[in-house]
Design an enzyme around this catalytic site. Structure first.
Site, PDB file in Angstrom:
ATOM      1  N   CYS A 130      32.458  42.372  36.967  1.00  0.00           N
ATOM      2  CA  CYS A 130      33.880  42.349  37.370  1.00  0.00           C
ATOM      3  C   CYS A 130      34.583  43.716  37.094  1.00  0.00           C
ATOM      4  O   CYS A 130      33.917  44.322  36.507  1.00  0.00           O
ATOM      5  CB  CYS A 130      34.641  41.293  36.767  1.00  0.00           C
ATOM      6  N   LYS A 205      35.993  29.977  41.479  1.00  0.00           N
ATOM      7  CA  LYS A 205      36.648  30.201  40.063  1.00  0.00           C
ATOM      8  C   LYS A 205      38.029  29.913  40.552  1.00  0.00           C
ATOM      9  O   LYS A 205      38.824  30.567  41.289  1.00  0.00           O
ATOM     10  CB  LYS A 205      36.407  31.873  39.852  1.00  0.00           C
ATOM     11  N   ARG A 215      41.713  36.412  28.365  1.00  0.00           N
ATOM     12  CA  ARG A 215      42.197  37.688  28.744  1.00  0.00           C
ATOM     13  C   ARG A 215      42.733  38.361  27.544  1.00  0.00           C
ATOM     14  O   ARG A 215      42.644  39.874  27.372  1.00  0.00           O
ATOM     15  CB  ARG A 215      43.530  37.530  29.636  1.00  0.00           C
ATOM     16  N   GLU A 243      33.562  27.752  49.369  1.00  0.00           N
ATOM     17  CA  GLU A 243      33.419  28.927  48.712  1.00  0.00           C
ATOM     18  C   GLU A 243      31.856  28.811  48.230  1.00  0.00           C
ATOM     19  O   GLU A 243      31.112  29.737  48.286  1.00  0.00           O
ATOM     20  CB  GLU A 243      34.092  28.923  47.285  1.00  0.00           C
ATOM     21  N   LYS A 258      34.210  27.090  37.491  1.00  0.00           N
ATOM     22  CA  LYS A 258      34.890  27.531  36.405  1.00  0.00           C
ATOM     23  C   LYS A 258      36.622  27.322  36.511  1.00  0.00           C
ATOM     24  O   LYS A 258      36.876  27.769  37.727  1.00  0.00           O
ATOM     25  CB  LYS A 258      34.699  29.156  36.174  1.00  0.00           C
TER      26      LYS A 258
HETATM   27 ZN   LIG Z   1      37.850  40.085  36.950  1.00  0.00          ZN
END
Ligand SMILES: [Zn+2]
Length: 335
Positions: A130, A205, A215, A243, A258
């Site tokens: 990512c 997700k 985060r 998805e 997730k």
């Molecule tokens: Zn990300």
């Protein structure tokens, strides 16, 4: 009383379901779902520019670690029977194009190489693919008009995945929720002859409120806006299955749901929908909720963790990513 009613009445006391629950040994014999340490994936946060492990404030007991202690940490888990590791990198510098994410000497690339040198094929390494840990704005893509541009971001995801494959990753796991990310990455890996490197799609997700501690852990809080234009609304089942089916068509080897615990229905339905292995990611917020209540003495952490994780497996998960992996492994090794 007619004959049927009579036989039902007579038959009733013969059914005693509690016979099967009478002792721990009997209950253990008949357990339909058994957790194994081999089901579990341990997430690892490797941070550039630190000398000592740093505990993540919102996730007591979980640490960001420097590369120099990685092998020691993985060895500890290996000795407990854990064999699969998901690698997240926290770089020293970030920019708006996430160029640090595909550097050959990037923190994930160096970590994967180090693990391969020390453990070879004895462990499975999965890398998170990512942009958000590497972008100055904290979003999962290249920003145009205040939102991640899908197709521009795909090009970066391809480069990141290829660099992880070059370093020796067994699986890459794209988590940006850009449309077509599995197909783009599959094609990019194949073009570079990494046809043996698998893809675990973060297929569904969900845009969850349970990611906040992650985060904090990975320094990837978006500076503006939110991720709702790319992560999935948590209200929708059909969209999640769509998805998942798209990722299967695009060439995913394993699909993922997730978070895990609030989405057991999606795990179950995914298990019924595809023959591919199903992975569930029990996220940071799931960990922190349990940990916070346990630290207050309100719940028994060991028992709650075993219950929740067993339920995730019972719903249909073949693979479970959990921040409680070490604890579960210790409990399983004791039992
Ligand atoms: Zn990300």
């Amino acid at each position: 009383m007619n004959q049927n009613e009579e036989s039902e009445f007579i038959g009733f006391p013969k059914v005693r379901l509690r016979r099967l629950r009478r002792t721990a040994a009997i209950r253990n014999l008949l357990a339909e779902t058994r957790l194994s340490v081999k089901d579990l994936v341990h997430p690892v946060f490797i941070q550039e520019g630190i000398d000592e492990p740093k505990e993540i404030e919102m996730m007591p007991g979980i640490f960001r670690v420097p590369l120099k202690v990685l092998v020691k940490n993985i060895q500890e888990l290996y000795d407990l029977g854990v064999r699969t590791f998901l690698i997240f990198g926290i770089p020293k510098t970030k920019n708006d194009k996430a160029t640090g994410a595909y550097r050959n000497d990037g923190i994930v690339q160096k970590s994967v190489k180090t693990l391969f040198q020390n453990f070879g094929g004895k462990i499975v390494t999965i890398t998170d693919v990512c942009l958000c840990q590497y972008t100055s704005h904290g979003h999962c893509g290249i920003i145009r008009d205040n939102v991640p541009n899908n197709d521009e971001s795909l090009k970066v995801l391809e480069r990141i995945a290829t660099s992880h494959a070059e370093a020796g990753a067994d699986f890459v796991a794209p988590s940006a929720m850009m449309d077509g990310q599995v197909k783009s990455i599959r094609n990019a890996l194949d073009r570079s002859n990494f046809y043996n490197v698998g893809i675990i799609g973060y297929s569904a997700k969900l845009s969850s409120n349970l990611y906040t501690p992650f985060r904090d852990a990975s320094h990837s809080m978006p500076e503006f806006g939110d991720r709702k234009s790319y992560q999935m609304p948590f209200h929708n089942t059909n969209e999640a299955l769509n998805e998942i089916m798209m990722d299967v068509k695009e060439g995913a080897d394993i699909v993922m749901i997730k978070p895990a615990l609030p989405y057991l229905d999606l795990i179950y339905k995914t298990r019924q929908t595809t023959l591919l292995p199903v992975c569930a990611y029990s996220v940071s917020g799931e960990y922190s909720i349990i940990k916070a209540a346990a630290l207050e003495g309100w719940i028994n952490e060991d028992e709650v963790v075993m219950e929740f994780t067993t339920c995730i497996k019972r719903a249909g998960a073949d693979i479970i990513i959990s921040y409680h992996t070490k604890k579960i492994a210790e409990i399983l090794n004791r039992s």
